[in-house]
Design an enzyme around this catalytic site. Sequence first.
Site, PDB file in Angstrom:
ATOM      1  N   GLU A 251      28.526  38.518  41.879  1.00 35.50           N
ATOM      2  CA  GLU A 251      29.537  37.519  41.523  1.00 35.50           C
ATOM      3  C   GLU A 251      29.627  36.502  42.658  1.00 35.50           C
ATOM      4  O   GLU A 251      29.779  36.872  43.831  1.00 35.50           O
ATOM      5  CB  GLU A 251      30.894  38.206  41.294  1.00 35.50           C
TER       6      GLU A 251
ATOM      7  N   ASN B 109      35.973  43.149  41.590  1.00 33.76           N
ATOM      8  CA  ASN B 109      36.130  43.346  40.146  1.00 33.76           C
ATOM      9  C   ASN B 109      35.311  44.601  39.855  1.00 33.76           C
ATOM     10  O   ASN B 109      34.129  44.538  39.532  1.00 33.76           O
ATOM     11  CB  ASN B 109      35.603  42.140  39.365  1.00 33.76           C
TER      12      ASN B 109
ATOM     13  N   LYS C 122      41.293  45.446  44.272  1.00 37.54           N
ATOM     14  CA  LYS C 122      41.873  44.266  43.632  1.00 37.54           C
ATOM     15  C   LYS C 122      42.645  44.806  42.436  1.00 37.54           C
ATOM     16  O   LYS C 122      42.052  45.359  41.514  1.00 37.54           O
ATOM     17  CB  LYS C 122      40.761  43.321  43.180  1.00 37.54           C
TER      18      LYS C 122
ATOM     19  N   GLU D 158      43.937  38.709  38.104  1.00 38.72           N
ATOM     20  CA  GLU D 158      42.905  38.204  37.202  1.00 38.72           C
ATOM     21  C   GLU D 158      42.441  39.271  36.207  1.00 38.72           C
ATOM     22  O   GLU D 158      41.249  39.482  36.000  1.00 38.72           O
ATOM     23  CB  GLU D 158      41.725  37.654  38.002  1.00 38.72           C
TER      24      GLU D 158
ATOM     25  N   ARG E  30      44.203  44.121  48.296  1.00 34.52           N
ATOM     26  CA  ARG E  30      44.152  42.657  48.316  1.00 34.52           C
ATOM     27  C   ARG E  30      45.459  42.024  47.836  1.00 34.52           C
ATOM     28  O   ARG E  30      46.094  42.507  46.892  1.00 34.52           O
ATOM     29  CB  ARG E  30      42.994  42.146  47.441  1.00 34.52           C
TER      30      ARG E  30
ATOM     31  N   ARG F 219      51.348  28.589  41.882  1.00 29.98           N
ATOM     32  CA  ARG F 219      50.428  29.690  42.189  1.00 29.98           C
ATOM     33  C   ARG F 219      50.352  29.955  43.694  1.00 29.98           C
ATOM     34  O   ARG F 219      50.200  31.105  44.123  1.00 29.98           O
ATOM     35  CB  ARG F 219      49.041  29.354  41.633  1.00 29.98           C
TER      36      ARG F 219
ATOM     37  N   LYS G  58      43.518  36.360  51.653  1.00 26.34           N
ATOM     38  CA  LYS G  58      42.553  35.250  51.770  1.00 26.34           C
ATOM     39  C   LYS G  58      43.071  34.232  52.780  1.00 26.34           C
ATOM     40  O   LYS G  58      44.280  34.099  52.970  1.00 26.34           O
ATOM     41  CB  LYS G  58      42.347  34.576  50.418  1.00 26.34           C
TER      42      LYS G  58
ATOM     43  N   ASP H 287      42.502  29.571  46.940  1.00 30.12           N
ATOM     44  CA  ASP H 287      41.279  30.328  46.705  1.00 30.12           C
ATOM     45  C   ASP H 287      40.056  29.721  47.392  1.00 30.12           C
ATOM     46  O   ASP H 287      39.248  29.078  46.722  1.00 30.12           O
ATOM     47  CB  ASP H 287      41.030  30.400  45.178  1.00 30.12           C
TER      48      ASP H 287
ATOM     49  N   GLU I  63      31.199  29.612  47.297  1.00 26.71           N
ATOM     50  CA  GLU I  63      31.622  29.400  45.911  1.00 26.71           C
ATOM     51  C   GLU I  63      32.120  27.980  45.666  1.00 26.71           C
ATOM     52  O   GLU I  63      31.764  27.360  44.665  1.00 26.71           O
ATOM     53  CB  GLU I  63      32.728  30.411  45.569  1.00 26.71           C
TER      54      GLU I  63
ATOM     55  N   TRP J 217      44.405  27.419  36.141  1.00 22.44           N
ATOM     56  CA  TRP J 217      42.965  27.308  36.364  1.00 22.44           C
ATOM     57  C   TRP J 217      42.494  25.876  36.095  1.00 22.44           C
ATOM     58  O   TRP J 217      41.305  25.597  36.145  1.00 22.44           O
ATOM     59  CB  TRP J 217      42.185  28.298  35.468  1.00 22.44           C
TER      60      TRP J 217
HETATM   61  O1  GCW Z   1      37.669  32.986  43.840  1.00 22.89           O
HETATM   62  C1  GCW Z   1      37.896  33.748  42.739  1.00 22.89           C
HETATM   63  C2  GCW Z   1      36.526  33.892  42.205  1.00 22.89           C
HETATM   64  C3  GCW Z   1      36.291  35.176  41.483  1.00 22.89           C
HETATM   65  C4  GCW Z   1      36.730  36.309  42.394  1.00 22.89           C
HETATM   66  C5  GCW Z   1      38.204  36.140  42.719  1.00 22.89           C
HETATM   67  C6  GCW Z   1      38.698  37.185  43.699  1.00 22.89           C
HETATM   68  C7  GCW Z   1      35.802  38.486  42.595  1.00 22.89           C
HETATM   69  O2  GCW Z   1      36.239  32.793  41.393  1.00 22.89           O
HETATM   70  O3  GCW Z   1      34.930  35.256  41.183  1.00 22.89           O
HETATM   71  O4  GCW Z   1      36.499  37.566  41.813  1.00 22.89           O
HETATM   72  O5  GCW Z   1      38.428  34.902  43.297  1.00 22.89           O
HETATM   73  O6  GCW Z   1      38.658  36.894  44.889  1.00 22.89           O
HETATM   74  O7  GCW Z   1      39.101  38.249  43.299  1.00 22.89           O
END
Ligand code: GCW
Length: 721
Positions: free
Chosen positions: A189, A232, A309, A313, A346, A358, A382, A387, A415, A564
């Site tokens: 991913e 995931n 996680k 999501e 997380r 968000r 993070k 993100d 990403e 999103w």
């Molecule tokens: O940044 C988003 C990504 C997902 C990712 C998610 C996360 C692993 O687009 O792909 O999933 O964050 O950090 O959980």
Amino acid sequence: MQIKFKRIFLALFVMCGLWLSLRAEDGYRLWLRYDKIDNPTLLLSYRKAITGIQMDEQSAIFASALNELKTGLSGLLDKEVFVVAKNSPVAGSLVAGTPQGNSLVASFTHPEEMKKLGDDGYLVITVGSGNNQHLLIAANTDKGVLYGSFHLLRLLQTHQPIDRLNICEIPKIKCRLLNHWDNLDGSVERGYAGTSLWDWHKLPEYLSPRYTDYARANASVGINGTVITNVNANARALTPEYLEKVAALATVFRRYGIRVFLTARFSSPIETGGLKTADPLDAGVQQWWNEKADEIYKLIPDFGGFLIKANSEGQPGPQDYGRNHADGANMLAKAVAPHGGIVMWRAFVYSHEVPDDRAKQSYSEFTPLDGKFEKNVFVQVKNGPIDFQPREPFHPLFGAMPKTPIMMEFQITQEYLGQGTHLVYLAPLFKEVLDADTYAKGKGSEVAKVIDGTLEDHPLSGIAGVANIGNDRNWCGHPFAQSNWYAFGRLAWNHQLSSETIAGEWIRMTFNNDAGFIAVATKMMMQSRETTVNYMTPLGLHHIMAFEHHSGPGPWSNIGRADWTSPYYHRADSLGIGFDRTSTGSSALSQYAPEVAAEWADLRTCPEKYLLWFHHLPWDYKLNSGETLWNGLISHYYSGVEGVRKMQKDWESLRGKVDVQRFEHVEAYLKIQEKEAVWWRNSCIQYFQQFSNLPIPVGYEKPEMPWEYYKKLTGRKILRF
Ligand code: GCW
């Protein structure tokens, strides 16, 4: 306490010749190339200084250190380096003969002082005197010796003097981890460098040599743990069949001081355990996890623990049963605690059903839980509140949960930063966050101090980087993307290193030690992140990339859940642009310490790099430069494209100074980057122009196509697995 050491002693003078390597290189060797030193004077002096290795210990990790020294030295010095495999004299007797003035030797001859090195620290010092001088690599553990060996090799690779070494290194952060978002089907991913390194199909029997090289590269920068599965998560990763494969990988990594971790799917007790519930307060569920932990530790005695996680999501989690994150984390923490394991939970949670901004949700959910987690739980956060954007202010949770060890999560894979083809050196991004002052305990409460545990005196400290590694021959896809793996590791070890220093080391080891080459390549790397911010998301814009693939621009992206979409973040209208997060808007600023909130709320003091992150401003708002916001936005976008063109010119000036294979590889990718920077610029400014109704000032090249044209481009789309 045992002091283990290895020493390398003085030797004979041997003549040598110049051998400059411009052979084609595919990048497989990363920064551990060990080609013969191409400076004849230096080579002579190194050869004179180093003839052999005498070792003190035998262990698997020690063997790795010895192996690395043998390979490294014989390559760099172009001669056999002999090894004396008998016990060396006591370090103390060497140290006793050391000339005055070596303060480290003096302080570290004392066992109490030596303790300060901890498990991972080491000394690389010159001991003895006259004709009886030695290089001593000393540590409390064999892992420390391994790190010290890589340090010594780095000195040689980067052409540093080694005659009077006085080095003491102690990592600032204890858990230095890579997070692989690798799926069991081999896909990665957000991976842009091929498929997963882990060949589940052939494990456990076949251990690819790449596993060892991966471990070597990690150990060379001090990375001491790896989470090998995607957050995931797939419940099958914890079944006996897969655990056997994981155990096989662990045997390879263990030899390099690397512990293996796994992600845990919260619903595993149901999916693979046959239970009816995964409720963390259910005794049967707890027992299932306890037994699972016992099973794992039987196979992998040094298993690191779990990364989770949950309720994020669409992933399952404790909230599915009316429980909170602490309930979930603590259940797993109790299962691994008897074995010395940890849990990394997380904080990347947000819900479109919650009407709040968000950027605020993770803080809102987690701060009430401060103090409620078991001792072996990290909350992994993070770097920013949204993100992994090209630029974000630091996450408000840093400094806001004093009773909980907070682990940093950076994203090394790009990403949102051009993915596989853009040259973006990420150390400046990492540093910007680490150096940011949270003011949690007044001035000087930097994010780095929150995560290295010193601000609140936490015994646990950790940092994770989402890996950019795949099975591409050169590991990371873009030849320069290797520098981000390297930089992450170096900063995890010592967050005080500067981005320039790290870039310099990496360039010397990866390409060459030519001063002109280093100067140009360093400049390219150092400017690359700001350049990218400029052509993607200048002045605090964020999350305006195409929804489906996060690669190209998509300020128009407006499908699916609101949080999103791009308009949710840029909020462009006829009056202006930007997200008001002050008290007249979402009040996200109130989640920061008052000093930080006040600075960012006030337009006179808010850094322009965060302007549209926190403020919705009229198109004619005056920037520091005197330009209007609209004109300033345009000049940032155009300067981003110019920055890429400058990189192209700089790289061109290095033709002939680097092997053709890597030169052309980078050259081709820079061409893509230029094309895509133009794509970003043209589409964003024309899209926003619909709202501003203002012209592109004269003097700028005209966009060739209208934004609707760029909207249709999906050329680099990589489907989300
Ligand atoms: O940044 C988003 C990504 C997902 C990712 C998610 C996360 C692993 O687009 O792909 O999933 O964050 O950090 O959980």
